[in-house]
Enzyme design. Sequence first.
Site, PDB file in Angstrom:
ATOM      1  N   SER B 125       0.817  -1.228   0.000  1.00 48.36           N
ATOM      2  CA  SER B 125       0.000   0.000   0.000  1.00 48.36           C
ATOM      3  C   SER B 125       0.846   1.270   0.000  1.00 48.36           C
ATOM      4  O   SER B 125       1.959   1.301   0.523  1.00 48.36           O
ATOM      5  CB  SER B 125      -0.914   0.030   1.221  1.00 48.36           C
ATOM      6  OG  SER B 125      -1.714  -1.111   1.236  1.00 48.36           O
ATOM      7  N   GLY B 130      -4.356   1.992  -2.708  1.00 47.00           N
ATOM      8  CA  GLY B 130      -4.916   1.130  -1.665  1.00 47.00           C
ATOM      9  C   GLY B 130      -5.561  -0.077  -2.310  1.00 47.00           C
ATOM     10  O   GLY B 130      -4.885  -1.028  -2.704  1.00 47.00           O
ATOM     11  N   SER B 131      -6.891  -0.007  -2.490  1.00 46.04           N
ATOM     12  CA  SER B 131      -7.604  -1.132  -3.099  1.00 46.04           C
ATOM     13  C   SER B 131      -7.078  -1.434  -4.499  1.00 46.04           C
ATOM     14  O   SER B 131      -7.039  -2.585  -4.921  1.00 46.04           O
ATOM     15  CB  SER B 131      -9.101  -0.818  -3.172  1.00 46.04           C
ATOM     16  OG  SER B 131      -9.589  -0.596  -1.870  1.00 46.04           O
ATOM     17  N   TRP B 155       1.218   2.264   5.880  1.00 48.96           N
ATOM     18  CA  TRP B 155       0.387   1.299   6.617  1.00 48.96           C
ATOM     19  C   TRP B 155       1.031  -0.079   6.694  1.00 48.96           C
ATOM     20  O   TRP B 155       0.329  -1.085   6.642  1.00 48.96           O
ATOM     21  CB  TRP B 155      -1.007   1.122   5.992  1.00 48.96           C
ATOM     22  CG  TRP B 155      -1.708   2.325   5.455  1.00 48.96           C
ATOM     23  CD1 TRP B 155      -2.002   2.562   4.155  1.00 48.96           C
ATOM     24  CD2 TRP B 155      -2.241   3.427   6.205  1.00 48.96           C
ATOM     25  NE1 TRP B 155      -2.672   3.747   4.024  1.00 48.96           N
ATOM     26  CE2 TRP B 155      -2.838   4.303   5.272  1.00 48.96           C
ATOM     27  CE3 TRP B 155      -2.262   3.761   7.556  1.00 48.96           C
ATOM     28  CZ2 TRP B 155      -3.458   5.486   5.657  1.00 48.96           C
ATOM     29  CZ3 TRP B 155      -2.878   4.944   7.934  1.00 48.96           C
ATOM     30  CH2 TRP B 155      -3.462   5.778   6.991  1.00 48.96           C
ATOM     31  N   GLY B 238      -2.598 -14.116   3.513  1.00 47.59           N
ATOM     32  CA  GLY B 238      -2.980 -13.044   4.431  1.00 47.59           C
ATOM     33  C   GLY B 238      -4.473 -13.085   4.732  1.00 47.59           C
ATOM     34  O   GLY B 238      -4.907 -13.038   5.888  1.00 47.59           O
ATOM     35  N   GLU B 360      -6.356  -6.598   3.737  1.00 46.49           N
ATOM     36  CA  GLU B 360      -6.405  -7.792   2.862  1.00 46.49           C
ATOM     37  C   GLU B 360      -7.610  -7.748   1.927  1.00 46.49           C
ATOM     38  O   GLU B 360      -8.249  -8.758   1.657  1.00 46.49           O
ATOM     39  CB  GLU B 360      -6.420  -9.075   3.717  1.00 46.49           C
ATOM     40  CG  GLU B 360      -5.086  -9.764   3.806  1.00 46.49           C
ATOM     41  CD  GLU B 360      -4.097  -9.012   4.684  1.00 46.49           C
ATOM     42  OE1 GLU B 360      -4.508  -8.034   5.339  1.00 46.49           O
ATOM     43  OE2 GLU B 360      -2.916  -9.388   4.682  1.00 46.49           O
ATOM     44  N   SER B 363     -14.179  -4.970   2.638  1.00 49.95           N
ATOM     45  CA  SER B 363     -15.443  -5.698   2.422  1.00 49.95           C
ATOM     46  C   SER B 363     -16.011  -5.395   1.041  1.00 49.95           C
ATOM     47  O   SER B 363     -16.525  -6.281   0.362  1.00 49.95           O
ATOM     48  CB  SER B 363     -16.475  -5.300   3.487  1.00 49.95           C
ATOM     49  OG  SER B 363     -16.122  -5.891   4.706  1.00 49.95           O
TER      50      SER B 363
HETATM   51  C1  LIG Z   1      -4.198  -1.695  10.512  1.00 51.28           C
HETATM   52  C2  LIG Z   1      -3.803  -1.738   9.085  1.00 51.28           C
HETATM   53  C3  LIG Z   1      -2.730  -2.534   8.687  1.00 51.28           C
HETATM   54  C4  LIG Z   1      -2.323  -2.557   7.343  1.00 51.28           C
HETATM   55  N1  LIG Z   1      -1.216  -3.295   6.996  1.00 51.28           N
HETATM   56  C5  LIG Z   1      -0.768  -3.264   5.707  1.00 51.28           C
HETATM   57  C6  LIG Z   1       0.422  -3.968   5.329  1.00 51.28           C
HETATM   58  O1  LIG Z   1       1.058  -4.663   6.135  1.00 51.28           O
HETATM   59  N2  LIG Z   1       0.851  -3.862   4.053  1.00 51.28           N
HETATM   60  C7  LIG Z   1       0.190  -3.127   3.116  1.00 51.28           C
HETATM   61  O2  LIG Z   1       0.635  -3.092   1.979  1.00 51.28           O
HETATM   62  N3  LIG Z   1      -0.946  -2.446   3.442  1.00 51.28           N
HETATM   63  C8  LIG Z   1      -1.439  -2.509   4.717  1.00 51.28           C
HETATM   64  N4  LIG Z   1      -2.580  -1.812   5.067  1.00 51.28           N
HETATM   65  C9  LIG Z   1      -3.279  -1.026   4.053  1.00 51.28           C
HETATM   66  C10 LIG Z   1      -4.540  -1.738   3.559  1.00 51.28           C
HETATM   67  O3  LIG Z   1      -4.196  -2.851   2.774  1.00 51.28           O
HETATM   68  C11 LIG Z   1      -5.363  -0.711   2.770  1.00 51.28           C
HETATM   69  O4  LIG Z   1      -5.861   0.165   3.735  1.00 51.28           O
HETATM   70  C12 LIG Z   1      -6.483  -1.328   1.984  1.00 51.28           C
HETATM   71  O5  LIG Z   1      -5.961  -1.984   0.849  1.00 51.28           O
HETATM   72  C13 LIG Z   1      -7.503  -0.289   1.510  1.00 51.28           C
HETATM   73  O6  LIG Z   1      -6.859   0.761   0.879  1.00 51.28           O
HETATM   74  P1  LIG Z   1      -7.152   2.304   1.315  1.00 51.28           P
HETATM   75  O7  LIG Z   1      -7.080   2.375   2.796  1.00 51.28           O
HETATM   76  O8  LIG Z   1      -6.263   3.149   0.523  1.00 51.28           O
HETATM   77  O9  LIG Z   1      -8.648   2.546   0.919  1.00 51.28           O
HETATM   78  P2  LIG Z   1      -9.231   2.912  -0.536  1.00 51.28           P
HETATM   79  O10 LIG Z   1      -8.795   1.916  -1.534  1.00 51.28           O
HETATM   80  O11 LIG Z   1      -8.975   4.334  -0.811  1.00 51.28           O
HETATM   81  O12 LIG Z   1     -10.781   2.709  -0.262  1.00 51.28           O
HETATM   82  C14 LIG Z   1     -11.564   3.623   0.507  1.00 51.28           C
HETATM   83  C15 LIG Z   1     -12.986   3.087   0.537  1.00 51.28           C
HETATM   84  O13 LIG Z   1     -13.490   2.977  -0.810  1.00 51.28           O
HETATM   85  C16 LIG Z   1     -13.906   1.645  -1.060  1.00 51.28           C
HETATM   86  N5  LIG Z   1     -13.604   1.301  -2.455  1.00 51.28           N
HETATM   87  C17 LIG Z   1     -12.434   1.443  -3.142  1.00 51.28           C
HETATM   88  N6  LIG Z   1     -12.544   0.993  -4.387  1.00 51.28           N
HETATM   89  C18 LIG Z   1     -13.818   0.546  -4.531  1.00 51.28           C
HETATM   90  C19 LIG Z   1     -14.564  -0.075  -5.592  1.00 51.28           C
HETATM   91  N7  LIG Z   1     -13.990  -0.323  -6.776  1.00 51.28           N
HETATM   92  N8  LIG Z   1     -15.848  -0.424  -5.349  1.00 51.28           N
HETATM   93  C20 LIG Z   1     -16.417  -0.195  -4.144  1.00 51.28           C
HETATM   94  N9  LIG Z   1     -15.781   0.385  -3.116  1.00 51.28           N
HETATM   95  C21 LIG Z   1     -14.493   0.738  -3.287  1.00 51.28           C
HETATM   96  C22 LIG Z   1     -13.141   0.790  -0.077  1.00 51.28           C
HETATM   97  O14 LIG Z   1     -13.813  -0.433   0.201  1.00 51.28           O
HETATM   98  C23 LIG Z   1     -13.106   1.698   1.141  1.00 51.28           C
HETATM   99  O15 LIG Z   1     -14.325   1.569   1.827  1.00 51.28           O
HETATM  100  C24 LIG Z   1      -3.022  -1.793   6.386  1.00 51.28           C
HETATM  101  C25 LIG Z   1      -4.120  -1.019   6.782  1.00 51.28           C
HETATM  102  C26 LIG Z   1      -4.500  -0.991   8.107  1.00 51.28           C
HETATM  103  C27 LIG Z   1      -5.665  -0.141   8.506  1.00 51.28           C
END
Ligand SMILES: Cc1cc2nc3c(=O)[nH]c(=O)nc-3n(C[C@H](O)[C@H](O)[C@H](O)COP(=O)(O)OP(=O)(O)OC[C@H]3O[C@@H](n4cnc5c(N)ncnc54)[C@H](O)[C@@H]3O)c2cc1C
Lengths: 80, 378
Positions: B125, B130-131, B155, B238, B360, B363
């Site tokens: 990330s 993110g996603s 993160w 994971g 991971e 939802s």
């Molecule tokens: C405690 C913690 C530990 C973590 N550890 C790691 C780690 O070890 N390594 C690592 O690489 N990352 C890690 N992460 C990051 C985590 O993998 C990301 O937070 C996650 O992939 C979501 O990305 P984002 O937070 O950027 O949210 P975003 O991708 O910006 O999403 C924000 C919101 O929009 C929604 N959304 C996004 N795209 C869509 C779509 N196409 N359709 C519908 N809804 C959508 C999401 O579900 C979410 O509700 C960690 C996060 C946390 C909170």
Amino acid sequence: MEENKVKIRKFLSRFFKKHELGDDEDIFALGFVNSLFAMQLIMFLEKEFELAVDPQDMDFANFKTINLLASFVEKKTVKV
Amino acid sequence: MKIELSDAQQGYKESFRHFADSYIVPYAQRHDAEERISEEVLDRLISAGYLGSMLPTSFGGMGLDMVTVGLLNEEIGRGCSAVRSLLTVHGMAALGILRFGTADMKAQWLPRMASGKAIGAFALSEPEAGSNAAGVKTTATRTAGGFLLNGCKRWITMGQIADLFILFAQLDGKPTAFLVEKANAEGLTVNKMNGFLGARGSMIAELQLNDVFVPESHLLGKEGIGVSHVALSCLDYGRYTVAWGCIGTAQASLEASLHFAKEREQFGQPIGSNQLIQKMITEMVVTVKSARLLCLQAGYLKDIGDPDSIMETWNAKYFASLAANQVSGHAVQIHGARGCHQDFPVERYFRDAKINEIIEGSSQMHEVMIANHALQAL
Ligand SMILES: Cc1cc2nc3c(=O)[nH]c(=O)nc-3n(C[C@H](O)[C@H](O)[C@H](O)COP(=O)(O)OP(=O)(O)OC[C@H]3O[C@@H](n4cnc5c(N)ncnc54)[C@H](O)[C@@H]3O)c2cc1C
């Protein structure tokens, strides 16, 4: 080879329910498969044909069509 | 059809439970408050061999089957989500090397990771990615003998203590995985991140990469398969262990609630004799069992190498993370004011549960994947 193609076709048919897949048709170009497909395909090949897909083999070019998949399996399972 | 643990699996489950009760549960609140895992707990995990739980014995690991790995993650997760997170990310890194690494990489890292001499983490990330994992912006450019990495990872669980990262960057515009060794990464800055809602002991970090040199031999797998193969494969493990960890959190919430409902009296009787409390307990019991069955099925499919294990792991993680939220929510409700105070662990379970709906694959990403898969199967 033909026997392997039958197995490969059977596996692929889960993803291509409504489409009669030709032996040289590009699986990836059809747009039916998602990002998990490559992993599923590799697991299938490894389990079904008891072979190991090395990272160097992980090239969509090897897996694009039924014919290419069958020759990949042949190459990998050839006894030396 | 037979759904039951083997004698060996049952034996492991009991020893994991005993370990968690003795060495994890007593520390969990401290981990939460201090936002770190204590040295004692780390030492105990190492001497129990659990950091090698996912690795074969040929590399010094425990050689457990995936169902047993699941049981371990449930029991450790029942004790402390942050400790379970350590098992998750360390295992993702170790299994990534096992699956995609060269013989040299495996020989160099896996025995050290199994024995806890080296801690692994997974750095995908970024602030902007993110996603949409394939959209990582960190770059790898070729230089004499290797690559220069530039960018920012955010993160990263256990990033504060990790010795080794599987880190993803764009090489010639294609996502590619690299091994980055902290001790040999000039230009890498590890910044602590504090202030999380839950799993607060996860020692999360942001990594700044400024012309970090990695040798050619540290490219993991091959150019361009970083996300499509390496990351997806690591994330499969994971997701699986997070799902089991959720069952642990839910089970802990249920057990605390059962005790409380028997002891707490209002209107001259234990609150547990109230049918509205019983309804919540019923939902908790059945939800935990359902989540566990999904995880067991995913584990069984993994053990037999079935390609369906991948989708079943998505299903299991989706359901188990929602289950942990519902069950820990009920636990807070049953505990009343006590459920809102740190003297009772259920408020921590409630906070920890939420994290699992984001990591991971959120939802929503699970809903996209599961629904598309179901539609495609028609
Ligand atoms: C405690 C913690 C530990 C973590 N550890 C790691 C780690 O070890 N390594 C690592 O690489 N990352 C890690 N992460 C990051 C985590 O993998 C990301 O937070 C996650 O992939 C979501 O990305 P984002 O937070 O950027 O949210 P975003 O991708 O910006 O999403 C924000 C919101 O929009 C929604 N959304 C996004 N795209 C869509 C779509 N196409 N359709 C519908 N809804 C959508 C999401 O579900 C979410 O509700 C960690 C996060 C946390 C909170």
